[in-house]
Design a protein around this motif. Structure first.
Motif, PDB file in Angstrom:
ATOM      1  N   ALA A  75       1.148   9.892   8.683  1.00 57.33           N
ATOM      2  CA  ALA A  75       1.261   8.498   8.242  1.00 57.33           C
ATOM      3  C   ALA A  75       2.555   7.836   8.688  1.00 57.33           C
ATOM      4  CB  ALA A  75       1.136   8.412   6.716  1.00 57.33           C
ATOM      5  N   ASP A  97     -12.699   6.154   2.142  1.00 58.18           N
ATOM      6  CA  ASP A  97     -12.419   6.618   0.776  1.00 58.18           C
ATOM      7  C   ASP A  97     -12.946   8.027   0.567  1.00 58.18           C
ATOM      8  OD1 ASP A  97     -11.185   4.241   0.135  1.00 58.18           O
ATOM      9  OD2 ASP A  97     -12.961   3.363  -0.805  1.00 58.18           O
ATOM     10  N   GLN A 151       5.395  -0.418   3.192  1.00 55.95           N
ATOM     11  CA  GLN A 151       5.096   0.873   2.592  1.00 55.95           C
ATOM     12  C   GLN A 151       5.846   1.026   1.287  1.00 55.95           C
ATOM     13  OE1 GLN A 151       3.345   3.415   2.017  1.00 55.95           O
ATOM     14  NE2 GLN A 151       3.788   5.051   3.471  1.00 55.95           N
ATOM     15  N   ASP A 200      -6.312   6.433   4.209  1.00 52.92           N
ATOM     16  CA  ASP A 200      -5.793   5.182   3.643  1.00 52.92           C
ATOM     17  C   ASP A 200      -5.915   4.000   4.591  1.00 52.92           C
ATOM     18  OD1 ASP A 200      -4.877   6.374   1.184  1.00 52.92           O
ATOM     19  OD2 ASP A 200      -3.252   7.269   2.344  1.00 52.92           O
ATOM     20  N   ARG A 254       0.829  -1.203   0.000  1.00 50.88           N
ATOM     21  CA  ARG A 254       0.000   0.000   0.000  1.00 50.88           C
ATOM     22  C   ARG A 254       0.863   1.254   0.000  1.00 50.88           C
ATOM     23  NH1 ARG A 254      -5.716  -0.843  -0.521  1.00 50.88           N
ATOM     24  NH2 ARG A 254      -6.138  -2.894   0.344  1.00 50.88           N
ATOM     25  N   GLU A 255       0.260   2.336  -0.450  1.00 49.60           N
ATOM     26  CA  GLU A 255       0.856   3.658  -0.288  1.00 49.60           C
ATOM     27  C   GLU A 255       0.068   4.374   0.803  1.00 49.60           C
ATOM     28  OE1 GLU A 255       1.077   5.839  -3.894  1.00 49.60           O
ATOM     29  OE2 GLU A 255       2.550   4.504  -4.807  1.00 49.60           O
ATOM     30  N   TYR A 256       0.634   4.410   1.995  1.00 47.54           N
ATOM     31  CA  TYR A 256      -0.051   5.036   3.121  1.00 47.54           C
ATOM     32  C   TYR A 256       0.361   6.500   3.205  1.00 47.54           C
ATOM     33  CZ  TYR A 256      -0.970   0.206   4.594  1.00 47.54           C
ATOM     34  OH  TYR A 256      -1.381  -1.109   4.653  1.00 47.54           O
ATOM     35  N   ARG A 257      -0.562   7.371   2.852  1.00 45.71           N
ATOM     36  CA  ARG A 257      -0.317   8.810   2.919  1.00 45.71           C
ATOM     37  C   ARG A 257      -1.069   9.463   4.076  1.00 45.71           C
ATOM     38  NH1 ARG A 257       1.688  10.585  -2.172  1.00 45.71           N
ATOM     39  NH2 ARG A 257       1.647   8.918  -3.727  1.00 45.71           N
ATOM     40  N   ARG A 277      -5.997  -2.231   5.468  1.00 43.77           N
ATOM     41  CA  ARG A 277      -6.425  -0.854   5.744  1.00 43.77           C
ATOM     42  C   ARG A 277      -7.084  -0.716   7.106  1.00 43.77           C
ATOM     43  NH1 ARG A 277      -9.996   1.689   1.192  1.00 43.77           N
ATOM     44  NH2 ARG A 277      -9.366   3.585   2.324  1.00 43.77           N
TER      45      ARG A 277
END
Length: 377
Positions: free
Chosen positions: A361, A94, A372, A99, A2-5, A144
């Motif tokens: 994050a 969402d 990540q 995220d 995932r891209e956790y921002r 998530r």
């Protein structure tokens, strides 16, 4: 990966109507919380027949006007389904641009089970909640939705067993509501639990307070209600934090990580300054023997979460940028859903992209070892 921002470091669930029927063993159903109506036609949980009700109002408020927030009169049909259903929560996330979430239980319900003298009933209620989170709610997307396991108050050995069981089910950390050994004060008897948590890589969360037999729970009604809600973090958590630090726990278990949940952060620089000062002056006659000054352990072993705290953000360098984490408190009345990104922009406009990433994050990614794919700014 995932891209956790944007990671919500502290949010909650409201118990779904079916939770006890589905997850609590049948032999305890006659003592399970019952869904009843309040005097305004809303849904509430009744723990003991004829006893006080636990209304769902203030803990299920996403999207409501401030003027509509109240304890009574709301039903499971009139509040957002994301309060208790994982798939619906993902849809709300969402819409809000979030995220991932680290999710805590309703402490009001946990107190009911943990305050019961029947150890088997106590254990069953805590396990039922943990099973619901691991196998139902977070099953909607375990990358998530991260559940933090509630620990029972049945002694160190029982706590470690549940910690290990929940780790196998995917829990990322745990929450304690009382000291692991069950005493009113922290003692070396608690070390075994904290050492097990550290060895398992399970940060230990404390949600504002530790329950002690000598201290009754504060009321959230009447003239003092607003002050109690607004100041609870900065009034209740600092003594707990410094009890942990001055006990020498972190000299004995240096890998242990503590998360102060819903504590806010603006008070931290002044508290650290004063405790360091009084430690130097009083360490001899109090018998406190720790290897470093108290502020050292805060920066090595603690992260505190906040919802809105402009003073804390302004003073982030005095606190430690790596020691703070943003949260929403969804679905409780402190949340700003669906305007989280707007609130972050307003309160962190002068924060660099690198520091904003850590607060929103990166600190959670590091603390919980999340995979990540997004490079650090």
């Amino acid at each position: 990966m995932r891209e956790y921002r944007l990671i919500d470091a502290d949010c909650h669930v409201v118990e779904p109507p079916h939770i006890w029927e589905r997850w609590l063993p049948k032999q305890y159903h006659d003592r399970a919380p019952r869904l009843v109506k309040d005097d305004e036609g809303g849904d509430a949980w009744e723990f003991v027949k004829g006893g006080p009700l636990m209304y769902i109002g203030l803990v299920a408020t996403p999207g409501m006007r401030f003027e509509d927030i109240k304890w009574k009169g709301y039903t499971y049909e009139t509040v957002r389904k994301g309060c208790w259903e994982g798939k619906a929560r993902l849809e709300d996330m969402d819409f809000d641009g979030v995220d991932a979430e680290f999710i805590y239980p309703s402490q009001r319900t946990m107190y009911y089970f943990m305050g019961n003298e029947d150890r088997d009933f106590h254990r069953a209620g805590v396990r039922a909640y943990n099973d619901y989170m691991a196998q139902e709610f977070c099953g909607a997307d375990p990358e998530r939705l991260f559940f933090l396991a509630q620990m029972p108050n049945l002694g160190v050995e029982e706590g470690i067993k549940e910690l290990e069981r929940c780790r196998e089910m995917g829990a990322r950390g745990c929450i304690i509501t009382a000291w692991p050994a069950g005493g009113d004060d922290l003692t070396p008897a608690d070390d075994e639990f904290f050492r097990a948590a550290a060895d398992l890589g399970m940060p230990v969360s404390i949600h504002i307070n530790i329950q002690r037999k000598r201290n009754p729970r504060p009321t959230l009604e009447g003239p003092a209600a607003i002050a109690t809600m607004a100041l609870s973090g900065m009034m209740s958590f600092p003594p707990i934090m410094f009890e942990l630090i001055t006990s020498g726990l972190f000299d004995r278990v240096p890998k242990l990580q503590i998360v102060g949940v819903e504590t806010e952060i603006g008070w931290i620089p002044e508290a650290l300054e004063q405790v360091d000062n009084f430690y130097w002056r009083n360490r001899a006659h109090t018998g406190i023997a720790i290897k470093q000054i108290p502020s050292f352990y805060f920066r090595e072993n603690f992260i505190c979460t906040f919802i809105q705290d402009r003073h804390g953000i302004i003073n982030r360098h005095a606190i430690g940028v790596k020691n703070i984490a943003w949260s929403t408190d969804y679905p409780h009345h402190g949340c700003d859903w669906p305007y989280s990104r707007k609130v972050i922009q307003e309160t962190m406009a002068d924060v660099s992209p690198e520091e904003r990433y850590l607060i929103c994050a990166g600190n959670m990614v590091r603390l919980y070892g999340l995979p990540q794919s997004l490079p650090t700014p």
